[in-house]
Design a protein around this motif. Sequence first.
Motif, PDB file in Angstrom:
ATOM      1  N   THR A   1       5.900   0.773  -4.644  1.00  0.00           N
ATOM      2  CA  THR A   1       4.462   0.614  -4.878  1.00  0.00           C
ATOM      3  C   THR A   1       3.878   1.878  -5.489  1.00  0.00           C
ATOM      4  O   THR A   1       3.105   1.834  -6.459  1.00  0.00           O
ATOM      5  CB  THR A   1       3.739   0.287  -3.560  1.00  0.00           C
ATOM      6  OG1 THR A   1       4.245  -0.949  -3.036  1.00  0.00           O
ATOM      7  CG2 THR A   1       2.238   0.152  -3.782  1.00  0.00           C
ATOM      8  N   LEU A   2       4.251   3.030  -4.928  1.00  0.00           N
ATOM      9  CA  LEU A   2       3.742   4.296  -5.446  1.00  0.00           C
ATOM     10  C   LEU A   2       4.236   4.559  -6.862  1.00  0.00           C
ATOM     11  O   LEU A   2       3.491   5.067  -7.706  1.00  0.00           O
ATOM     12  CB  LEU A   2       4.174   5.440  -4.522  1.00  0.00           C
ATOM     13  CG  LEU A   2       3.537   5.459  -3.132  1.00  0.00           C
ATOM     14  CD1 LEU A   2       4.189   6.526  -2.266  1.00  0.00           C
ATOM     15  CD2 LEU A   2       2.029   5.713  -3.237  1.00  0.00           C
ATOM     16  N   ASN A   3       5.483   4.216  -7.126  1.00  0.00           N
ATOM     17  CA  ASN A   3       6.052   4.459  -8.445  1.00  0.00           C
ATOM     18  C   ASN A   3       5.327   3.697  -9.550  1.00  0.00           C
ATOM     19  O   ASN A   3       5.367   4.089 -10.722  1.00  0.00           O
ATOM     20  CB  ASN A   3       7.538   4.101  -8.464  1.00  0.00           C
ATOM     21  CG  ASN A   3       8.373   5.023  -7.601  1.00  0.00           C
ATOM     22  OD1 ASN A   3       7.866   6.000  -7.058  1.00  0.00           O
ATOM     23  ND2 ASN A   3       9.654   4.707  -7.454  1.00  0.00           N
ATOM     24  N   ALA A   4       4.666   2.606  -9.174  1.00  0.00           N
ATOM     25  CA  ALA A   4       3.956   1.792 -10.158  1.00  0.00           C
ATOM     26  C   ALA A   4       2.480   2.166 -10.263  1.00  0.00           C
ATOM     27  O   ALA A   4       1.738   1.538 -11.027  1.00  0.00           O
ATOM     28  CB  ALA A   4       4.082   0.317  -9.784  1.00  0.00           C
ATOM     29  N   ASN A   5       2.052   3.183  -9.528  1.00  0.00           N
ATOM     30  CA  ASN A   5       0.651   3.581  -9.502  1.00  0.00           C
ATOM     31  C   ASN A   5       0.380   4.654 -10.562  1.00  0.00           C
ATOM     32  O   ASN A   5       0.809   5.800 -10.409  1.00  0.00           O
ATOM     33  CB  ASN A   5       0.288   4.116  -8.116  1.00  0.00           C
ATOM     34  CG  ASN A   5      -1.174   4.510  -7.999  1.00  0.00           C
ATOM     35  OD1 ASN A   5      -1.920   4.472  -8.978  1.00  0.00           O
ATOM     36  ND2 ASN A   5      -1.589   4.904  -6.810  1.00  0.00           N
ATOM     37  N   PRO A   6      -0.340   4.321 -11.623  1.00  0.00           N
ATOM     38  CA  PRO A   6      -0.562   5.298 -12.700  1.00  0.00           C
ATOM     39  C   PRO A   6      -1.493   6.445 -12.303  1.00  0.00           C
ATOM     40  O   PRO A   6      -1.539   7.468 -12.991  1.00  0.00           O
ATOM     41  CB  PRO A   6      -1.184   4.454 -13.820  1.00  0.00           C
ATOM     42  CG  PRO A   6      -1.843   3.308 -13.109  1.00  0.00           C
ATOM     43  CD  PRO A   6      -0.961   3.019 -11.927  1.00  0.00           C
ATOM     44  N   GLU A   7      -2.224   6.285 -11.201  1.00  0.00           N
ATOM     45  CA  GLU A   7      -3.155   7.327 -10.760  1.00  0.00           C
ATOM     46  C   GLU A   7      -2.495   8.351  -9.839  1.00  0.00           C
ATOM     47  O   GLU A   7      -3.083   9.394  -9.545  1.00  0.00           O
ATOM     48  CB  GLU A   7      -4.338   6.692 -10.026  1.00  0.00           C
ATOM     49  CG  GLU A   7      -5.091   5.652 -10.843  1.00  0.00           C
ATOM     50  CD  GLU A   7      -5.645   6.230 -12.133  1.00  0.00           C
ATOM     51  OE1 GLU A   7      -6.154   7.374 -12.093  1.00  0.00           O
ATOM     52  OE2 GLU A   7      -5.557   5.560 -13.177  1.00  0.00           O
ATOM     53  N   LEU A   8      -1.301   8.052  -9.388  1.00  0.00           N
ATOM     54  CA  LEU A   8      -0.607   8.938  -8.442  1.00  0.00           C
ATOM     55  C   LEU A   8      -0.231  10.244  -9.117  1.00  0.00           C
ATOM     56  O   LEU A   8       0.193  10.263 -10.274  1.00  0.00           O
ATOM     57  CB  LEU A   8       0.646   8.241  -7.907  1.00  0.00           C
ATOM     58  CG  LEU A   8       1.381   8.935  -6.768  1.00  0.00           C
ATOM     59  CD1 LEU A   8       0.541   8.931  -5.500  1.00  0.00           C
ATOM     60  CD2 LEU A   8       2.717   8.228  -6.506  1.00  0.00           C
ATOM     61  N   ARG A   9      -0.356  11.346  -8.380  1.00  0.00           N
ATOM     62  CA  ARG A   9      -0.025  12.659  -8.933  1.00  0.00           C
ATOM     63  C   ARG A   9       1.155  13.323  -8.235  1.00  0.00           C
ATOM     64  O   ARG A   9       1.848  14.147  -8.824  1.00  0.00           O
ATOM     65  CB  ARG A   9      -1.245  13.580  -8.833  1.00  0.00           C
ATOM     66  CG  ARG A   9      -2.492  13.097  -9.573  1.00  0.00           C
ATOM     67  CD  ARG A   9      -2.365  13.279 -11.063  1.00  0.00           C
ATOM     68  NE  ARG A   9      -2.059  14.663 -11.397  1.00  0.00           N
ATOM     69  CZ  ARG A   9      -2.961  15.643 -11.486  1.00  0.00           C
ATOM     70  NH1 ARG A   9      -4.242  15.388 -11.251  1.00  0.00           N
ATOM     71  NH2 ARG A   9      -2.602  16.865 -11.818  1.00  0.00           N
TER      72      ARG A   9
ATOM     73  N   ALA B   1      14.835   4.647  -4.967  1.00  0.00           N
ATOM     74  CA  ALA B   1      13.396   4.543  -5.222  1.00  0.00           C
ATOM     75  C   ALA B   1      12.728   5.912  -5.146  1.00  0.00           C
ATOM     76  O   ALA B   1      11.792   6.204  -5.902  1.00  0.00           O
ATOM     77  CB  ALA B   1      12.754   3.574  -4.237  1.00  0.00           C
ATOM     78  N   VAL B   2      13.206   6.773  -4.237  1.00  0.00           N
ATOM     79  CA  VAL B   2      12.679   8.141  -4.164  1.00  0.00           C
ATOM     80  C   VAL B   2      13.057   8.913  -5.427  1.00  0.00           C
ATOM     81  O   VAL B   2      12.216   9.580  -6.043  1.00  0.00           O
ATOM     82  CB  VAL B   2      13.194   8.869  -2.910  1.00  0.00           C
ATOM     83  CG1 VAL B   2      12.725  10.324  -2.906  1.00  0.00           C
ATOM     84  CG2 VAL B   2      12.717   8.174  -1.637  1.00  0.00           C
TER      85      VAL B   2
END
Length: 260
Positions: free
Chosen positions: A41-49, A94-95
């Motif tokens: 889920t995080l990997n697909a989040n374009p806003e994640l830094r 995934a990590v």
Amino acid sequence: MPGEILFSQDAGVATLTLSNPAKLNAVDADMWRALEQHMRTLNANPELRCVLLRGAGDKAFAAGGDIEEFITVRATVDDALHYHEGLVAAALDAVRACPVPTIAMIQGACIGGGLEIAGCCDIRIAGESSRFGAPINKLGFSMYPGEMAGLLELVGPAVLLEILLEGRILVAREALAKGLLTRVVDDEEVEHEALATAARILKGAPLVARWHKQWVHRLTRGTPLSQEEKRAAFDFLATDDYKEGLDAFLAKRTPVFKGR
């Protein structure tokens, strides 16, 4: 009672906490599943830094897999293959596939599966009293090949074989010397240093952090870059952040990056 992966997010930094306090945060099957799901889920989040991984409390990052459940989850070869490939290796992959910087904040024991998770992160910050190893030779089983990839890429075959063949527990300073860690700080400074590291990452251009990870991973393949790839390395020229970075430098001000 099964363990869990706790999730929180603040200002572009997601924190995943390995939580199984009764067992020094040993990672059980449910936790491996949850870790993979959270990471995808995080990997697909374009806003994640940035992603910060840690253990609950200060006694352990994770003291390995949950050995008590091995009797059931690895009863047959098919069961073992599903557990180690479908759950553990999938979570570790995934990590490793995370497009933004990942930081392992390590306090206490970082053993077996915990070491595998930390080894898949980009930056590993540990306290002086933390401990590292994979003494599974004393338990009569070997590390699954799909779980070795991150550690092998990190420290190479000689150090990985030393860890696996001797089954010795390493102190933080030796782990640092062998390349398992990025830096070691006083125990009481671990959280502060991990958060300060995330803050430094956030000051940089978001797209640049993603590109740096992309190109480092690409170069480890060992094959020559194509002409298209070489041209793609200059995609930053068309970004607003590139213009902002240059303008801020020339104006002697702090840049404000927007990830576009």
